[in-house]
Write a protein that holds these residues in place. Structure first.
Motif, PDB file in Angstrom:
ATOM      1  N   TYR A  58     -16.749  41.715  25.780  1.00  0.00           N
ATOM      2  CA  TYR A  58     -17.625  40.560  25.546  1.00  0.00           C
ATOM      3  C   TYR A  58     -17.124  39.810  24.313  1.00  0.00           C
ATOM      4  O   TYR A  58     -16.473  40.395  23.444  1.00  0.00           O
ATOM      5  CB  TYR A  58     -19.068  41.011  25.318  1.00  0.00           C
ATOM      6  N   GLU A  59     -17.480  38.528  24.231  1.00  0.00           N
ATOM      7  CA  GLU A  59     -17.080  37.736  23.071  1.00  0.00           C
ATOM      8  C   GLU A  59     -18.241  36.885  22.582  1.00  0.00           C
ATOM      9  O   GLU A  59     -19.132  36.512  23.353  1.00  0.00           O
ATOM     10  CB  GLU A  59     -15.879  36.855  23.404  1.00  0.00           C
ATOM     11  N   ALA A  60     -18.209  36.596  21.282  1.00  0.00           N
ATOM     12  CA  ALA A  60     -19.226  35.734  20.675  1.00  0.00           C
ATOM     13  C   ALA A  60     -18.550  34.863  19.629  1.00  0.00           C
ATOM     14  O   ALA A  60     -17.660  35.324  18.906  1.00  0.00           O
ATOM     15  CB  ALA A  60     -20.336  36.575  20.040  1.00  0.00           C
ATOM     16  N   GLN A  61     -18.994  33.605  19.525  1.00  0.00           N
ATOM     17  CA  GLN A  61     -18.373  32.679  18.574  1.00  0.00           C
ATOM     18  C   GLN A  61     -19.066  32.687  17.212  1.00  0.00           C
ATOM     19  O   GLN A  61     -18.592  32.040  16.271  1.00  0.00           O
ATOM     20  CB  GLN A  61     -18.375  31.247  19.141  1.00  0.00           C
ATOM     21  N   ASP A  62     -20.184  33.417  17.096  1.00  0.00           N
ATOM     22  CA  ASP A  62     -20.871  33.502  15.802  1.00  0.00           C
ATOM     23  C   ASP A  62     -21.745  34.756  15.774  1.00  0.00           C
ATOM     24  O   ASP A  62     -21.954  35.418  16.805  1.00  0.00           O
ATOM     25  CB  ASP A  62     -21.714  32.252  15.536  1.00  0.00           C
ATOM     26  N   ALA A  63     -22.270  35.073  14.576  1.00  0.00           N
ATOM     27  CA  ALA A  63     -23.059  36.280  14.399  1.00  0.00           C
ATOM     28  C   ALA A  63     -24.380  36.208  15.160  1.00  0.00           C
ATOM     29  O   ALA A  63     -24.881  37.234  15.648  1.00  0.00           O
ATOM     30  CB  ALA A  63     -23.318  36.525  12.910  1.00  0.00           C
ATOM     31  N   ILE A  73     -17.076  46.640  24.577  1.00  0.00           N
ATOM     32  CA  ILE A  73     -16.488  46.185  23.320  1.00  0.00           C
ATOM     33  C   ILE A  73     -16.873  44.726  23.101  1.00  0.00           C
ATOM     34  O   ILE A  73     -16.808  43.916  24.038  1.00  0.00           O
ATOM     35  CB  ILE A  73     -14.949  46.335  23.332  1.00  0.00           C
ATOM     36  N   LEU A  74     -17.250  44.397  21.859  1.00  0.00           N
ATOM     37  CA  LEU A  74     -17.620  43.021  21.502  1.00  0.00           C
ATOM     38  C   LEU A  74     -16.650  42.486  20.446  1.00  0.00           C
ATOM     39  O   LEU A  74     -16.398  43.149  19.435  1.00  0.00           O
ATOM     40  CB  LEU A  74     -19.051  43.002  20.944  1.00  0.00           C
ATOM     41  N   VAL A  75     -16.106  41.288  20.693  1.00  0.00           N
ATOM     42  CA  VAL A  75     -15.219  40.605  19.749  1.00  0.00           C
ATOM     43  C   VAL A  75     -15.939  39.356  19.242  1.00  0.00           C
ATOM     44  O   VAL A  75     -16.380  38.522  20.037  1.00  0.00           O
ATOM     45  CB  VAL A  75     -13.879  40.221  20.410  1.00  0.00           C
ATOM     46  N   VAL A  76     -16.056  39.252  17.909  1.00  0.00           N
ATOM     47  CA  VAL A  76     -16.792  38.137  17.302  1.00  0.00           C
ATOM     48  C   VAL A  76     -15.867  37.360  16.361  1.00  0.00           C
ATOM     49  O   VAL A  76     -15.326  37.933  15.406  1.00  0.00           O
ATOM     50  CB  VAL A  76     -18.024  38.651  16.510  1.00  0.00           C
ATOM     51  N   ASP A  77     -15.674  36.074  16.636  1.00  0.00           N
ATOM     52  CA  ASP A  77     -14.842  35.225  15.774  1.00  0.00           C
ATOM     53  C   ASP A  77     -15.140  33.776  16.122  1.00  0.00           C
ATOM     54  O   ASP A  77     -15.192  33.420  17.303  1.00  0.00           O
ATOM     55  CB  ASP A  77     -13.349  35.540  15.988  1.00  0.00           C
TER      56      ASP A  77
END
Length: 303
Positions: free
Chosen positions: A32-37, A3-7
């Motif tokens: 997983y996480e990401a701070q941008d697209a 699962i990816l969370v983007v914010d």
């Protein structure tokens, strides 16, 4: 499952990750996480995700841009948009891209639960289908098929019911095995719809557990000898088929383990003479058999 969370807002991102983690419970999943697209696109190009939860409004590329990238690259992950605003233009564009779920902040726990649960179910179903196809290829002798998990030794078991096995029955059996910590893959026997093929990690002593459960489930089972790699799967399948035949012949046996045929203990002439006696004089055949067995005992042979 991945699962990816983007914010771009770190507190919102961490809060959503915490919610998802709590909803998953003990189910295996990589978050997983990401701070941008842009970072999200990099992760998507390297990891097969099942679910992507992305904010819409972010610096640079938006969440809608990210979904468009996923669609254009035919990615299987489900995209869910998260926003603090119920903007019609956003919703319209999301629908055009095939997005069917839209979460408004603050996120409703029950709606998020449904989304995560659905994603878990789809992931497990896809995994089981892949394992099933691989297992069917293995027992047909396709040594290019991958074994579904690493083990020092494997054992193949055929479970047979008195009538066709329903998907819910074999899922419940496998769920119970997994609940005991047993590693396995399963498939319906392509040659017999009343049978399930189980591939098990032999180091976990799976036959001990199966033996105690078969009577309550009204099933019988035939097990192969242990084998080490994909090249032994087809022979193990033949052994399990042979073993289950022995189980059927013995009404008191629920689990039968294959045994290698013993070395021929009689000469061809002795067997031919016994067959001749059997056709012409059963009493003489019986006497001759007793003499042969007596000779084996004197020789110290087993029979």
């Amino acid at each position: 499952m991945n699962i990816l969370v983007v914010d771009d807002e770190i507190y919102a991102r961490k809060a959503l990750i915490k919610q998802v983690t709590e909803l998953l419970g003990s189910r295996p999943c990589e978050l997983y996480e990401a701070q941008d697209a842009e970072t999200a696109r990099l992760l998507l190009s390297r990891i097969p995700f099942d679910l992507v939860l992305t904010d819409i409004c972010m610096p640079g590329q938006t969440g809608l841009d990210l979904v468009e990238y996923m669609v254009s690259n035919q990615m299987a992950a489900q995209a869910v948009l998260v926003s603090g605003y119920a903007e019609f233009d956003y919703a319209k564009r999301a629908m055009e891209l095939g997005v069917r779920e839209y979460l408004l902040k603050p996120i409703e726990q029950e709606k998020l639960r449904r989304i995560v649960t659905d994603a878990v179910n789809r992931s497990e179903q896809a995994r089981d289908e892949n394992l099933t196809q691989n297992l069917k290829r293995l027992v047909r002798g396709d040594t290019t098929a991958e074994l579904p998990f690493a083990a020092a030794a494997y054992r193949l078991v055929l479970l047979q019911a008195s009538k066709d096995i329903t998907p819910s029955l074999y899922r419940s059996i496998c769920t119970e095995c997994r609940g005991k910590g047993l590693r396995l893959a399963y498939a319906v026997d392509p040659l017999n719809a009343t049978r399930i093929i189980l591939l098990l990690d032999d180091e976990q002593s799976p036959l001990d557990f199966l033996g105690t459960r078969l009577a309550n489930l009204h099933l019988i089972a035939g097990a192969s000898l242990p084998f080490q790699d994909a090249s032994g799967a087809a022979e193990a399948f033949r052994q399990a088929q042979s073993a289950i035949g022995g189980c059927i012949a013995n009404a008191f046996c629920r689990l039968f383990v294959y045994q290698e045929p013993r070395k021929l203990m009689f000469t061809e002439n002795e067997l031919a003479l016994f067959s001749e006696y059997l056709e012409k004089n059963t009493a003489r055949a019986r006497t001759y058999k007793e003499k042969l067995l007596e000779r084996l005992v004197l020789d110290g042979s087993e029979y």
